[in-house]
Design an enzyme around this catalytic site. Structure first.
Site, short mmCIF file in Angstrom:
data_model
loop_
_atom_site.label_atom_id
_atom_site.label_comp_id
_atom_site.label_asym_id
_atom_site.label_seq_id
_atom_site.Cartn_x
_atom_site.Cartn_y
_atom_site.Cartn_z
N ASP A 130 32.74 -16.37 43.85
CA ASP A 130 33.85 -16.66 44.76
C ASP A 130 35.14 -16.01 44.29
OD1 ASP A 130 36.24 -18.39 45.66
OD2 ASP A 130 34.64 -19.14 46.94
N TRP A 157 35.09 -19.49 49.43
CA TRP A 157 34.01 -18.67 49.98
C TRP A 157 32.66 -19.28 49.65
CZ3 TRP A 157 36.69 -16.79 53.36
CH2 TRP A 157 37.93 -16.19 53.12
N ASP A 158 32.53 -19.89 48.48
CA ASP A 158 31.30 -20.61 48.16
C ASP A 158 31.05 -21.72 49.18
OD1 ASP A 158 30.41 -19.26 45.91
OD2 ASP A 158 31.53 -20.50 44.52
N LEU A 159 32.08 -22.48 49.47
CA LEU A 159 31.91 -23.63 50.36
C LEU A 159 31.65 -23.19 51.80
CD1 LEU A 159 34.74 -25.85 48.87
CD2 LEU A 159 32.28 -26.08 48.51
#
Length: 405
Positions: A130, A157-159
């Site tokens: 991320d 961005w991970d989430l």
């Protein structure tokens, strides 16, 4: 916890944030999510924050409501068991590489209608996190006052990728229900990031203007929104998004006459135009700074609430945890038996379904807690065969690694 996805089983082989988030969201909506890890835990098993006993509070919360199978994935027999579980189940979420023993093509040889969702770094298969993807799309160069870049501590961005992966899984399952066809969905963090930039107008903006957006600190781009400090030292964020909020903000601060002077001098009206308020912030901000600095926060907050004005004081995460509206009185939270042994409010499904009863959050599993159950039910292995696999170290049963989880 709800039962919207009851009857759906998913194998998850993943680590860190994005891929486990996809499994978590499915589990919170009732899917049976079977996480398969290396015996003793994968690479994120001790990721911070941790307790004094080195139990990961991060892992414990990203893996609630899941089941756990522990295998020695360094041995052919362990890898074959994971492959067999994927084929027997038919739905697979992972962030393992495109190639290798978990490639979709290899797995689909035994299950042609298999649906695989694969979280990636870059589309070409190269690794990314991320924090590096965020740098690549330019947001740190827009954050803060400058000139140095500012990394966002939230792994956005991970989430987003995890949530999109859960959506993509269900979309692919829906397609299969109509056509009978499986398939692989590849979801790179980099594509989620740059695609989101595009969806928010960012690509069009820089190409149209030929320049980067200026850095604004805590000001909100294109709106009247910024942080201000009250007389008693409370820093608070105020954001105006409707004409009514603008009118009520001016009234609450007694700034009607002063605003009218600026409008007359500059030949504009701020009543209904967000962009004009932003463009003329050089004249507006000083007025609001003085008016807010002359008032205590409690009185201002009451006036803002009465006028439907969007505002919030800055506070620490520890402060936020003590807010009953956010945690203690929030129905998404409940108690669960945590493998770490530490009791605290645990989050369940974020969505509320008024027509259905909300079940309390579920616990995270211990590494290998469900190995025997899953191998028996999914692969029809006998108790003797499972015992052999445990005795030879291919399968872990209820193991917590060196300690704790």
């Amino acid at each position: 916890m709800y039962d919207l996805l009851a009857g759906l089983s998913v194998i998850e082989a993943s680590s860190f944030v994005a891929s486990p988030t996809a499994g978590l969201y499915c589990a919170q909506m009732g899917a049976e999510v079977i996480r398969v890890d290396q015996i003793g835990g994968g690479p994120d098993f001790r990721r911070w924050p941790v307790t004094d006993a080195n139990d990961s509070l991060y892992w414990e919360n990203l893996n609630r409501a899941k089941k756990s199978v522990a295998l020695d994935l360094g041995r052919p027999e362990g890898r074959e068991l994971l492959q067999a579980l994927v084929r027997a189940t038919g739905q697979f979420v992972t962030n393992f590489p495109v190639g290798g023993f978990l490639s979709h093509d290899l797995l689909a040889e035994g299950r042609p209608d298999l649906v695989t969702v694969r979280v990636m770094g870059w589309a070409d298969g190269s690794p990314a996190l991320d924090y590096t993807v965020n740098n690549s799309v330019g947001y740190p160069m827009l954050t803060g006052a400058g000139p140095d870049p500012v990394n966002h501590v939230l792994p956005a961005w991970d989430l987003l990728t995890g949530a999109y992966a859960a959506f993509a899984l269900l979309a692919a399952i829906q397609r299969r229900s109509v056509t009978g066809e499986g398939g692989e969905v590849r979801l790179p963090l980099s594509d989620v990031a740059i695609g989101t930039v595009a969806n928010l107008g960012g690509i069009a903006e820089v190409l149209y203007s030929g320049a980067n957006r200026p850095r604004l600190g805590n000001a909100v781009y294109g709106l009247f929104g910024r942080d201000f400090v009250t007389r008693d030292g409370q820093r608070t964020m105020i954001v105006v998004v409707t004409p009514r909020q603008w009118a009520n903000l001016i009234a609450a601060l007694g700034l009607g006459d002063a605003i009218a002077v600026i409008e007359g001098e500059r030949g504009v009206s701020f009543a209904k135009d967000d962009g004009l308020r932003f463009e003329h912030r050089d004249a507006l901000y000083p007025l609001f700074e003085r008016a807010i600095a002359a008032r205590d926060h409690a009185g201002l907050a009451a006036a803002f609430d009465a006028g439907g004005i969007v505002h919030s004081p800055y506070r620490t995460m520890h402060d936020a945890v003590q807010d009953p509206a956010l945690v203690a009185g929030n129905p998404i939270f409940g108690q669960a038996d945590n493998p770490s042994g530490f009791a605290y409010p645990a989050a369940g499904a974020f969505a509320t379904l008024p027509q259905q009863e909300r079940r309390p959050p579920a616990s995270a599993p211990r590494n290998g807690q469900h190995s025997e159950e899953i191998l028996s039910e999914r692969l029809s292995l006998s108790s003797g065969e499972i015992a052999r696999l445990v005795d030879t170290g291919v399968v872990g049963v209820g193991a917590g690694g060196e300690d704790g989880l």
